[in-house]
Design a protein around this motif. Structure first.
Motif, PDB file in Angstrom:
ATOM      1  N   THR A   1       2.663  -8.620  -5.011  1.00  0.00           N
ATOM      2  CA  THR A   1       3.917  -9.313  -5.247  1.00  0.00           C
ATOM      3  C   THR A   1       5.121  -8.478  -4.839  1.00  0.00           C
ATOM      4  N   VAL A   2       4.989  -7.147  -4.855  1.00  0.00           N
ATOM      5  CA  VAL A   2       6.160  -6.299  -4.671  1.00  0.00           C
ATOM      6  C   VAL A   2       6.814  -6.524  -3.310  1.00  0.00           C
ATOM      7  N   ALA A   3       6.027  -6.767  -2.274  1.00  0.00           N
ATOM      8  CA  ALA A   3       6.604  -7.000  -0.953  1.00  0.00           C
ATOM      9  C   ALA A   3       7.407  -8.292  -0.932  1.00  0.00           C
ATOM     10  N   HIS A   4       6.877  -9.331  -1.545  1.00  0.00           N
ATOM     11  CA  HIS A   4       7.580 -10.615  -1.556  1.00  0.00           C
ATOM     12  C   HIS A   4       8.833 -10.545  -2.441  1.00  0.00           C
ATOM     13  N   ALA A   5       8.759  -9.763  -3.506  1.00  0.00           N
ATOM     14  CA  ALA A   5       9.943  -9.582  -4.345  1.00  0.00           C
ATOM     15  C   ALA A   5      11.038  -8.845  -3.576  1.00  0.00           C
ATOM     16  N   ALA A   6      10.655  -7.804  -2.845  1.00  0.00           N
ATOM     17  CA  ALA A   6      11.635  -7.058  -2.049  1.00  0.00           C
ATOM     18  C   ALA A   6      12.256  -7.958  -0.984  1.00  0.00           C
ATOM     19  N   ALA A   7      11.441  -8.781  -0.348  1.00  0.00           N
ATOM     20  CA  ALA A   7      11.964  -9.705   0.668  1.00  0.00           C
ATOM     21  C   ALA A   7      12.913 -10.716   0.040  1.00  0.00           C
ATOM     22  N   TRP A   8      12.554 -11.222  -1.130  1.00  0.00           N
ATOM     23  CA  TRP A   8      13.412 -12.202  -1.807  1.00  0.00           C
ATOM     24  C   TRP A   8      14.791 -11.599  -2.099  1.00  0.00           C
ATOM     25  N   VAL A   9      14.806 -10.364  -2.579  1.00  0.00           N
ATOM     26  CA  VAL A   9      16.085  -9.708  -2.880  1.00  0.00           C
ATOM     27  C   VAL A   9      16.926  -9.592  -1.612  1.00  0.00           C
TER      28      VAL A   9
ATOM     29  N   ALA B   1      11.592   6.646  -9.393  1.00  0.00           N
ATOM     30  CA  ALA B   1      10.425   6.745  -8.517  1.00  0.00           C
ATOM     31  C   ALA B   1      10.171   5.425  -7.802  1.00  0.00           C
ATOM     32  N   GLN B   2      10.486   4.325  -8.463  1.00  0.00           N
ATOM     33  CA  GLN B   2      10.287   3.014  -7.840  1.00  0.00           C
ATOM     34  C   GLN B   2      11.181   2.866  -6.608  1.00  0.00           C
ATOM     35  N   ALA B   3      12.415   3.336  -6.694  1.00  0.00           N
ATOM     36  CA  ALA B   3      13.318   3.252  -5.545  1.00  0.00           C
ATOM     37  C   ALA B   3      12.774   4.053  -4.370  1.00  0.00           C
ATOM     38  N   THR B   4      12.282   5.255  -4.647  1.00  0.00           N
ATOM     39  CA  THR B   4      11.691   6.077  -3.589  1.00  0.00           C
ATOM     40  C   THR B   4      10.484   5.379  -2.974  1.00  0.00           C
ATOM     41  N   ALA B   5       9.671   4.746  -3.825  1.00  0.00           N
ATOM     42  CA  ALA B   5       8.480   4.054  -3.336  1.00  0.00           C
ATOM     43  C   ALA B   5       8.853   2.862  -2.468  1.00  0.00           C
ATOM     44  N   LEU B   6       9.914   2.160  -2.820  1.00  0.00           N
ATOM     45  CA  LEU B   6      10.349   1.027  -2.004  1.00  0.00           C
ATOM     46  C   LEU B   6      10.813   1.484  -0.625  1.00  0.00           C
ATOM     47  N   ARG B   7      11.480   2.634  -0.580  1.00  0.00           N
ATOM     48  CA  ARG B   7      11.872   3.184   0.716  1.00  0.00           C
ATOM     49  C   ARG B   7      10.636   3.502   1.557  1.00  0.00           C
TER      50      ARG B   7
ATOM     51  N   ASP C   1       0.829  -1.213   0.000  1.00  0.00           N
ATOM     52  CA  ASP C   1       0.000   0.000   0.000  1.00  0.00           C
ATOM     53  C   ASP C   1       0.862   1.261   0.000  1.00  0.00           C
ATOM     54  N   ALA C   2       1.930   1.230   0.780  1.00  0.00           N
ATOM     55  CA  ALA C   2       2.816   2.395   0.833  1.00  0.00           C
ATOM     56  C   ALA C   2       3.541   2.595  -0.490  1.00  0.00           C
TER      57      ALA C   2
ATOM     58  N   ALA D   1       1.823   6.655  -6.843  1.00  0.00           N
ATOM     59  CA  ALA D   1       0.726   7.499  -7.311  1.00  0.00           C
ATOM     60  C   ALA D   1       1.090   8.975  -7.195  1.00  0.00           C
ATOM     61  N   GLU D   2       1.790   9.324  -6.134  1.00  0.00           N
ATOM     62  CA  GLU D   2       2.224  10.708  -5.969  1.00  0.00           C
ATOM     63  C   GLU D   2       3.236  11.115  -7.032  1.00  0.00           C
ATOM     64  N   ASP D   3       4.188  10.232  -7.304  1.00  0.00           N
ATOM     65  CA  ASP D   3       5.303  10.592  -8.178  1.00  0.00           C
ATOM     66  C   ASP D   3       5.018  10.373  -9.660  1.00  0.00           C
ATOM     67  N   LEU D   4       4.196   9.370  -9.970  1.00  0.00           N
ATOM     68  CA  LEU D   4       3.973   9.024 -11.379  1.00  0.00           C
ATOM     69  C   LEU D   4       2.587   9.389 -11.873  1.00  0.00           C
ATOM     70  N   GLY D   5       1.679   9.718 -10.976  1.00  0.00           N
ATOM     71  CA  GLY D   5       0.332  10.088 -11.397  1.00  0.00           C
ATOM     72  C   GLY D   5      -0.367   8.955 -12.109  1.00  0.00           C
ATOM     73  N   GLN D   6      -0.888   9.227 -13.306  1.00  0.00           N
ATOM     74  CA  GLN D   6      -1.672   8.242 -14.036  1.00  0.00           C
ATOM     75  C   GLN D   6      -0.864   7.011 -14.404  1.00  0.00           C
ATOM     76  N   ALA D   7       0.432   7.167 -14.586  1.00  0.00           N
ATOM     77  CA  ALA D   7       1.252   6.014 -14.964  1.00  0.00           C
ATOM     78  C   ALA D   7       1.193   4.925 -13.897  1.00  0.00           C
ATOM     79  N   ALA D   8       1.050   5.327 -12.630  1.00  0.00           N
ATOM     80  CA  ALA D   8       0.990   4.350 -11.546  1.00  0.00           C
ATOM     81  C   ALA D   8      -0.325   3.584 -11.545  1.00  0.00           C
ATOM     82  N   ALA D   9      -1.297   4.068 -12.316  1.00  0.00           N
ATOM     83  CA  ALA D   9      -2.602   3.424 -12.352  1.00  0.00           C
ATOM     84  C   ALA D   9      -2.717   2.400 -13.473  1.00  0.00           C
ATOM     85  N   VAL D  10      -1.617   2.108 -14.165  1.00  0.00           N
ATOM     86  CA  VAL D  10      -1.653   1.067 -15.187  1.00  0.00           C
ATOM     87  C   VAL D  10      -2.192  -0.210 -14.548  1.00  0.00           C
ATOM     88  N   PRO D  11      -3.282  -0.806 -15.084  1.00  0.00           N
ATOM     89  CA  PRO D  11      -3.908  -1.955 -14.430  1.00  0.00           C
ATOM     90  C   PRO D  11      -2.937  -3.092 -14.140  1.00  0.00           C
ATOM     91  N   SER D  12      -2.029  -3.347 -15.063  1.00  0.00           N
ATOM     92  CA  SER D  12      -1.110  -4.465 -14.867  1.00  0.00           C
ATOM     93  C   SER D  12      -0.179  -4.211 -13.689  1.00  0.00           C
TER      94      SER D  12
END
Length: 393
Positions: A46-54, A96-102, A21-22, A28-39
């Motif tokens: 999955t992103v949390a489990h991917a971060a944990a795996w790394v 923006a993805q790096a900032t979002a992961l932080r 969620d974070a 959404a703040e940094d990318l606007g509509q691009a972050a709303a891509v359905p895929s």
């Protein structure tokens, strides 16, 4: 308090929804509509489990040094970045993805009541390094002229049985894949939903693709099977891949559950132009005889070759009323193309000692056949079960 990458990985997995969620909120703040891509929204859990795996698979840096990616992590992240190009977003988004992961990490720490530690600071550095690596992989593909995606139009839809569709798509240009690979696929009527489909024929210069779809209600490709002539499909970068070396003299046994026959069909078709041919035994298996949709064509091919044999099996001796099959099976039940009733197709495969075995089908059925093949003495077992390309567990 989290004192290591391993500690942080456990914390993130334990607070996966809060982490995701974070991440979503910051994107959404940094990318606007691009972050709303359905895929991308569909990938959030999955992103949390991917971060944990790394974190679990990367060494912690020495004091005063930036993290260095392990070979395993670097290879997987590059593959993910190349695959993600199909969404049409610029490589610059990885900053923006790096900032979002932080943001995700700090939200998970807060939810766990944990303090920000040196391990957390190093994990944030690792996020920067990972995202920079992914951006580099994305840009390298773009500079090399590798298409981010391919698009095509549905030109025919066949229904050999109620639960099976055979769909042909014309892309107009060659799609670079090897027999046995699969293409992440979506359509205009399934926005943001990507499913892996294996072409049933080798690639050709005209960009003609053919797919076999299982239309069972619990099958991932069910919605894609609503195709009509004229619909637009989009394909991502090829992934996975079964292999069949025609120069290897060991006999080959192929076990196809339902539409799992598609990638195996591409391998068999490719063998037709090879200089050498191993002995190949194909076992086609379906729930009902009328769902052995490609058996007539395969039986004809087997009768015309010296290296291919076919065994057809079904879980039930006769079709249920709703199967609505248009498949013309041998009327007398004998000869090439005869259907044997078995629960596990490996029973019909015979002695597999020293054989190369290739199994394709949905996960449960494919896993059962693979295990049975190994127990029957198979020397080398490959499995295509159409599960996600990577596991983050």
């Amino acid at each position: 308090m989290p004192a290591s990458f391993a500690d942080l990985a456990r914390l993130i997995r334990g607070h996966a929804d809060i982490f995701a969620d974070a991440v979503r909120g910051r994107l959404a703040e940094d990318l606007g509509q691009a972050a709303a891509v359905p895929s991308l929204r569909a990938a959030e859990p999955t992103v949390a489990h991917a971060a944990a795996w790394v974190l679990e698979h990367n060494p912690e840096p020495r004091s005063g040094h930036l993290p260095v990616l392990s070979d395993e992590v670097a290879a997987r992240l590059a593959a993910v970045a190349r695959a993600e190009r199909r969404h049409g977003l610029p490589a610059a988004r990885y900053a923006a993805q790096a900032t979002a992961l932080r943001a995700g990490l700090r939200a998970a720490l807060k939810a766990a009541g944990a303090h920000y530690t040196l391990a957390a600071a190093r994990a944030e550095d690792l996020a920067e390094v990972c995202c920079a690596h992914m951006a580099d992989a994305d840009l390298a593909d773009a500079r090399a002229g590798v298409p981010a995606a391919s698009a095509g139009q549905v030109i025919s839809v066949e229904r050999p049985a109620r639960r099976i569709a055979v769909i042909s798509v014309d892309t107009g240009l060659p799609v670079a894949y090897t027999p046995g690979q699969r293409l992440p696929t979506t359509a205009t009527y399934t926005p943001g939903v990507w499913v892996p489909l294996a072409p049933a024929l080798p690639a050709d210069a005209m960009g003609q693709l053919r797919f076999h779809l299982d239309l069972s209600t619990d099958c991932p490709v069910h919605d894609l099977g609503r195709a009509r002539v004229g619909d637009q499909w989009v394909f991502g970068r090829p992934e996975g891949g079964l292999r069949l070396d025609p120069a290897d003299p060991r006999p080959v046994t192929m076990i196809a559950h339902g539409t799992g026959w598609a990638p195996l069909r591409a391998l068999v078709t490719a063998l037709l132009s090879a200089r050498t041919h191993p002995e190949v035994h194909v076992v086609l298996h379906a729930e009902y005889p009328g769902e052995l949709y490609d058996l007539p064509a395969l039986a004809t091919l087997a009768a015309a070759t010296s290296w291919l044999t076919v065994t057809a099996t079904a879980a039930h001796p006769a079709d249920a009323w709703w199967v609505h099959s248009a498949v013309a099976l041998p009327a007398d039940g004998s000869g090439v193309g005869a259907v044997t009733t078995v629960a596990e197709p490996v029973e019909a495969a015979g002695d597999l000692t020293g054989h190369r075995v290739i199994v394709a089908g949905l996960p449960e059925a494919a896993a059962a056949s693979a295990a049975a093949a190994r127990a029957a003495g198979a020397a080398d077992v490959q499995v295509e079960d159409f599960s996600p390309a990577f596991s983050w567990d």
